[in-house]
Write a protein that holds these residues in place. Structure first.
Motif, PDB file in Angstrom:
ATOM      1  N   UNK A  40       3.128  11.613 -13.485  1.00 45.56           N
ATOM      2  CA  UNK A  40       4.306  11.282 -14.706  1.00 45.56           C
ATOM      3  C   UNK A  40       4.410  10.001 -14.682  1.00 45.56           C
ATOM      4  N   UNK A  41       4.444   9.063 -15.807  1.00 47.65           N
ATOM      5  CA  UNK A  41       4.740   7.910 -16.029  1.00 47.65           C
ATOM      6  C   UNK A  41       5.618   7.610 -17.468  1.00 47.65           C
ATOM      7  N   UNK A  42       6.829   6.919 -16.895  1.00 51.44           N
ATOM      8  CA  UNK A  42       7.515   6.553 -17.882  1.00 51.44           C
ATOM      9  C   UNK A  42       7.767   5.067 -18.388  1.00 51.44           C
ATOM     10  N   UNK A  43       7.718   4.766 -19.475  1.00 51.86           N
ATOM     11  CA  UNK A  43       7.938   3.322 -19.839  1.00 51.86           C
ATOM     12  C   UNK A  43       9.293   2.713 -19.519  1.00 51.86           C
ATOM     13  N   UNK A  44      10.479   3.539 -19.805  1.00 56.06           N
ATOM     14  CA  UNK A  44      11.516   3.040 -19.466  1.00 56.06           C
ATOM     15  C   UNK A  44      12.648   3.974 -19.071  1.00 56.06           C
ATOM     16  N   UNK A  45      13.542   3.996 -18.127  1.00 51.23           N
ATOM     17  CA  UNK A  45      14.594   4.978 -17.643  1.00 51.23           C
ATOM     18  C   UNK A  45      15.730   4.113 -17.223  1.00 51.23           C
ATOM     19  N   UNK A  77       6.458   7.226 -11.779  1.00 53.17           N
ATOM     20  CA  UNK A  77       7.087   6.182 -11.821  1.00 53.17           C
ATOM     21  C   UNK A  77       7.368   5.801 -13.125  1.00 53.17           C
ATOM     22  N   UNK A  78       8.072   4.484 -13.225  1.00 54.08           N
ATOM     23  CA  UNK A  78       8.625   3.972 -14.201  1.00 54.08           C
ATOM     24  C   UNK A  78       8.030   2.533 -14.373  1.00 54.08           C
ATOM     25  N   UNK A  79       7.811   2.049 -15.709  1.00 58.27           N
ATOM     26  CA  UNK A  79       7.445   0.513 -15.873  1.00 58.27           C
ATOM     27  C   UNK A  79       8.613  -0.268 -15.903  1.00 58.27           C
ATOM     28  N   UNK A  80       9.718   0.191 -16.086  1.00 57.81           N
ATOM     29  CA  UNK A  80      10.955  -0.649 -16.241  1.00 57.81           C
ATOM     30  C   UNK A  80      12.138   0.547 -16.112  1.00 57.81           C
ATOM     31  N   UNK A  81      13.195  -0.285 -15.382  1.00 56.73           N
ATOM     32  CA  UNK A  81      14.366   0.636 -15.392  1.00 56.73           C
ATOM     33  C   UNK A  81      15.528  -0.463 -15.771  1.00 56.73           C
ATOM     34  N   UNK A  82      16.093   0.195 -16.525  1.00 57.97           N
ATOM     35  CA  UNK A  82      17.485  -0.838 -17.258  1.00 57.97           C
ATOM     36  C   UNK A  82      18.604  -0.775 -16.492  1.00 57.97           C
ATOM     37  N   UNK A  83      19.060  -1.761 -15.997  1.00 56.32           N
ATOM     38  CA  UNK A  83      20.190  -1.837 -15.107  1.00 56.32           C
ATOM     39  C   UNK A  83      21.558  -1.996 -15.603  1.00 56.32           C
ATOM     40  N   UNK A 101       0.791  -1.147  -0.089  1.00 57.11           N
ATOM     41  CA  UNK A 101      -0.039   0.086  -0.113  1.00 57.11           C
ATOM     42  C   UNK A 101       0.908   1.216  -0.002  1.00 57.11           C
ATOM     43  N   UNK A 102       1.994   1.175   0.606  1.00 59.44           N
ATOM     44  CA  UNK A 102       2.880   2.510   0.762  1.00 59.44           C
ATOM     45  C   UNK A 102       3.478   2.593  -0.712  1.00 59.44           C
ATOM     46  N   UNK A 103       4.060   1.679  -1.433  1.00 57.25           N
ATOM     47  CA  UNK A 103       4.659   2.075  -2.551  1.00 57.25           C
ATOM     48  C   UNK A 103       3.703   2.358  -3.607  1.00 57.25           C
ATOM     49  N   UNK A 104       2.273   1.879  -3.509  1.00 54.83           N
ATOM     50  CA  UNK A 104       1.316   2.389  -4.388  1.00 54.83           C
ATOM     51  C   UNK A 104       0.635   3.655  -4.234  1.00 54.83           C
ATOM     52  N   UNK A 105       0.990   3.977  -2.989  1.00 55.84           N
ATOM     53  CA  UNK A 105       0.611   5.553  -2.450  1.00 55.84           C
ATOM     54  C   UNK A 105       1.730   6.557  -3.115  1.00 55.84           C
ATOM     55  N   UNK A 106       2.880   6.123  -2.644  1.00 58.18           N
ATOM     56  CA  UNK A 106       3.828   7.052  -3.557  1.00 58.18           C
ATOM     57  C   UNK A 106       3.894   7.177  -4.971  1.00 58.18           C
ATOM     58  N   UNK A 107       3.494   5.950  -5.657  1.00 61.81           N
ATOM     59  CA  UNK A 107       3.272   5.918  -7.135  1.00 61.81           C
ATOM     60  C   UNK A 107       2.164   6.789  -7.594  1.00 61.81           C
ATOM     61  N   UNK A 108       1.054   6.712  -6.929  1.00 69.72           N
ATOM     62  CA  UNK A 108      -0.257   7.455  -6.961  1.00 69.72           C
ATOM     63  C   UNK A 108       0.172   9.047  -6.766  1.00 69.72           C
ATOM     64  N   UNK A 109       0.983   9.317  -5.912  1.00 66.62           N
ATOM     65  CA  UNK A 109       1.153  10.914  -5.584  1.00 66.62           C
ATOM     66  C   UNK A 109       2.361  11.392  -6.352  1.00 66.62           C
TER      67      UNK A 109
END
Length: 442
Positions: free
Chosen positions: A404-409, A59-65, A48-56
């Motif tokens: 803001x939503x990013x597909x990838x960073x 976020x990215x859908x994926x991060x390339x390492x 729930x806390x991760x999702x709250x941070x995302x909502x506020x």
């Protein structure tokens, strides 16, 4: 590459700011070891806390390492903005290091870090269980210097001599009314302890940068696979500790000036095959006991070839030919050339590498079968080019554009982002020259 960095910062930030604008007072950087984007994208995960941070926030859908996608190179990339080939932390432990000897010391890092940049700017920092921080210029630091199987002691006893300031744990015990014991550092309790330390440091000292590394989700995925009940329990415990940190930020009255960033180091793959490339070299006379002409050093889903004589082209070509002759080799691994390694910023000391196929891991054994087939739990270390191995990113709070939503960073974009938020010079050449494309209503 510069355009990609501009796009990333411009999309994510509502206030990473024109020159002279106000900066964030605090950045809390949280790493969840083994973080996968579904932890906050999939409603079935207990976060729930991760999702709250995302909502506020953003976020990215994926991060390339980075390559390899293992903990120490990745965490060093996060706090330097540089890949392993530049920052110098190539794996978790150095090649041919004695048992139990990992990359512990900050002095092993070859490039500037966020810790140093923050100190040079006259600001303060804190870190809890962040890899490669023994001796780092961190004001409030509980580093990773963990007990290994050959050490006849507990985690707390091993780490305490490296904590700075020396009385940090005693002050925490006095402030919270709960002594810090060896029991607190067992794997069943460690993320709770990490969360308590992070909350204490922020409440007591309010550093400009606080970096926190939670570990149990990684351990659970290694032991039980990607989606086991134990993994969800570990992730839920970490999420509750993130909630404790968020509550502490609010209680200190610093919420409006604080940015919280949650990221990770790698995803996870369920492994079912293990390959021993050194067994192939031994069969062909390139390894004989302690003597060797070529040797692979493995890191989960990858293996890196060293030659006894650096740059030995003849031996490297021989190894490549042996690898290609393995029946079905294309289903086990892909050979990464030295040129490809340079392009992705991997270890410059090796002659080639193996990127294992999804579900296949490499091991260092020089004896026994080349390939073993059996369930092996979760693994990482793979070349960062497929969904399961990507990690995640959430940013919320001061300076972050909600929604803001990013597909990838890229993982390498996180350090420049933090520098911009704190209003300090960038660690990465070029990012300080980004045009003024940001807006702020702060």
């Amino acid at each position: 590459m510069l355009l990609k960095k501009i796009f990333f910062v411009a999309v994510v930030l509502g206030a990473v700011m024109p020159a002279g604008a106000q900066s964030a007072k605090h950045v809390v950087l949280i790493s969840i070891d083994g973080l996968r984007p579904e932890f906050y994208l999939d409603p079935s995960w207990p976060t729930p806390h991760l999702k709250q941070l995302k909502q506020l926030g953003a976020y990215a859908r994926q991060v390339t390492g980075v390559f390899p996608t293992v903990t120490y190179p990745s965490h060093t990339a996060i706090i330097t903005g540089q890949p392993p080939g530049k920052h110098g932390i190539y794996y978790n432990a150095p090649f041919e290091a004695p048992k139990g000897r990992w990359y512990w010391e900050d002095s092993a890092i070859k490039v500037p870090t966020l810790w140093k940049a923050v100190k040079q700017a006259g600001l303060t920092s804190g870190a809890v269980m962040w890899p490669v921080t023994v001796g780092a210029p961190v004001d409030y630091n509980f580093p990773v210097r963990r007990a290994d199987g050959d050490e006849k002691t507990d985690q707390l006893s091993v780490t305490r001599p490296y904590v700075t300031p020396a009385g940090l744990l005693d002050k925490m015990a006095a402030a919270t009314g709960a002594p810090v014991t060896a029991e607190d550092f067992k794997y069943s309790n460690i993320d709770h302890t990490i969360g308590r330390m992070a909350a204490f440091i922020f409440k007591q000292y309010q550093p400009s940068l606080l970096a926190v590394h939670f570990v149990q989700a990684d351990h659970a995925q290694h032991e039980h696979g990607r989606d086991a009940r134990e993994v969800k329990e570990a992730v839920a415990a970490i999420d509750s500790m993130i909630g404790l940190v968020m509550t502490t930020i609010k209680e200190t009255g610093q919420e409006s000036g604080t940015t919280v960033i949650v990221t990770g180091d790698h995803g996870f793959v369920d492994a079912t095959q293990s390959v021993a490339p050194n067994a192939l070299l031994a069969e062909n006379g390139l390894i004989s006991g302690n003597d060797w002409k070529a040797k692979f050093y493995t890191a989960g889903g990858s293996a890196f070839l060293y030659t006894k004589t650096p740059g030995d082209t003849a031996v490297t070509q021989q190894v490549a030919q042996l690898l290609r002759r393995i029946p079905g080799s294309d289903k086990l691994f892909r050979i990464i050339t030295k040129e490809e390694l340079a392009a992705i910023g991997a270890n410059p000391e090796v002659e080639l590498a193996l990127a294992m196929k999804k579900g296949v891991v490499a091991n260092n054994a020089a004896k026994g079968p080349l390939v073993r087939n059996k369930p092996l739990g979760g693994a990482h270390g793979y070349y960062p080019d497929f969904n399961e191995i990507y990690t995640g990113f959430i940013a919320s709070g001061y300076g972050i554009r909600q929604g803001a939503a990013l597909e990838q960073l890229r993982m390498l974009d996180i350090a420049p982002l933090i520098c911009r938020l704190l209003g300090i010079p960038s660690l990465v050449e070029g990012t300080g020259k980004l045009p003024d494309v940001f807006q702020t209503d702060k």
